[in-house]
Structures are given as C-alpha cells and as structure tokens.
Design a protein around this motif. Sequence first.
Motif, mmCIF file in Angstrom:
data_model
loop_
_atom_site.group_PDB
_atom_site.id
_atom_site.type_symbol
_atom_site.label_atom_id
_atom_site.label_comp_id
_atom_site.label_asym_id
_atom_site.label_seq_id
_atom_site.Cartn_x
_atom_site.Cartn_y
_atom_site.Cartn_z
ATOM 1 N N LEU A 23 0.732 -1.109 -0.075
ATOM 2 C CA LEU A 23 0.063 -0.120 0.096
ATOM 3 C C LEU A 23 0.880 1.216 0.024
ATOM 4 O O LEU A 23 0.316 2.256 -0.434
ATOM 5 C CB LEU A 23 -0.848 -0.075 1.225
ATOM 6 N N SER A 24 1.975 0.965 0.414
ATOM 7 C CA SER A 24 2.989 2.243 0.485
ATOM 8 C C SER A 24 3.972 2.222 -0.698
ATOM 9 O O SER A 24 4.716 3.282 -0.958
ATOM 10 C CB SER A 24 3.738 2.234 1.962
ATOM 11 N N GLY A 25 4.197 1.201 -1.239
ATOM 12 C CA GLY A 25 5.058 1.063 -2.415
ATOM 13 C C GLY A 25 5.557 -0.206 -2.575
ATOM 14 O O GLY A 25 5.258 -1.152 -1.874
ATOM 15 N N ASP A 26 6.497 -0.530 -3.678
ATOM 16 C CA ASP A 26 6.817 -1.929 -3.941
ATOM 17 C C ASP A 26 8.566 -2.084 -4.062
ATOM 18 O O ASP A 26 8.900 -3.250 -4.103
ATOM 19 C CB ASP A 26 6.534 -2.621 -5.283
ATOM 20 N N THR A 27 8.839 -1.126 -3.550
ATOM 21 C CA THR A 27 10.407 -1.078 -3.313
ATOM 22 C C THR A 27 10.395 -0.452 -1.870
ATOM 23 O O THR A 27 9.873 0.516 -1.492
ATOM 24 C CB THR A 27 11.231 -0.421 -4.408
#
Length: 96
Positions: A23-27
């Motif tokens: 939900l906050s990012g994928d990295t």
Amino acid sequence: MLSDRYPNMYQFFGGYLNQDFDLSGDTIPAIVSCYRSECPRENHLEMIHEINSFISEHPDDLDSAFEKDYGQDFDPALWGHTTASFLEELKRLLRE
C-alpha cells in the motif's frame, strides 16, 4: 517496550513494512518515500538516531535482535539485504 524505546522505528515497521507494505510502495525506496511524505522531517532524523542506538546496543547480535523485534512481518533478506545493510540503506534514504 519497543513503542516507548524506538517509537519511530516501531511506527515505520508497524505501519509501512508490515504485511500490507504494498500500500506504501513496492520497493524500499518507494516505501521510505511514502513514509517521508507522511511524517515530519523531525521524525526521520529521530529514526536515524534510533537506528544508530539499536545498532550500538546490539554489536554482537544485530540479526537476532532485529528478528526478535521486527521480524514478524519483515525480513531484510527477502529484499536483498542483511540486517546491517538494510539499516544503513534505511538511514541513507531517510537523510535524503
């Protein structure tokens, strides 16, 4: 208690690097960027201090201490890091 001792790390791992991290990012950089945009700069600097304290308090057992405190939802190895390299990368990203 972690929330008292390391409140910013507690918030970051509980709110951003949990099972719903995507939900906050994928990295890691994207997740830290999300955190940075939602929290005041003072919190970033305090977390850097908390990370340094955590590392200093666990010179001989950093991996096991990190696993005990934050390993329920997050494993640095799954992101291509050791505990030490992840914490250093986190500090670098927080300084930006």
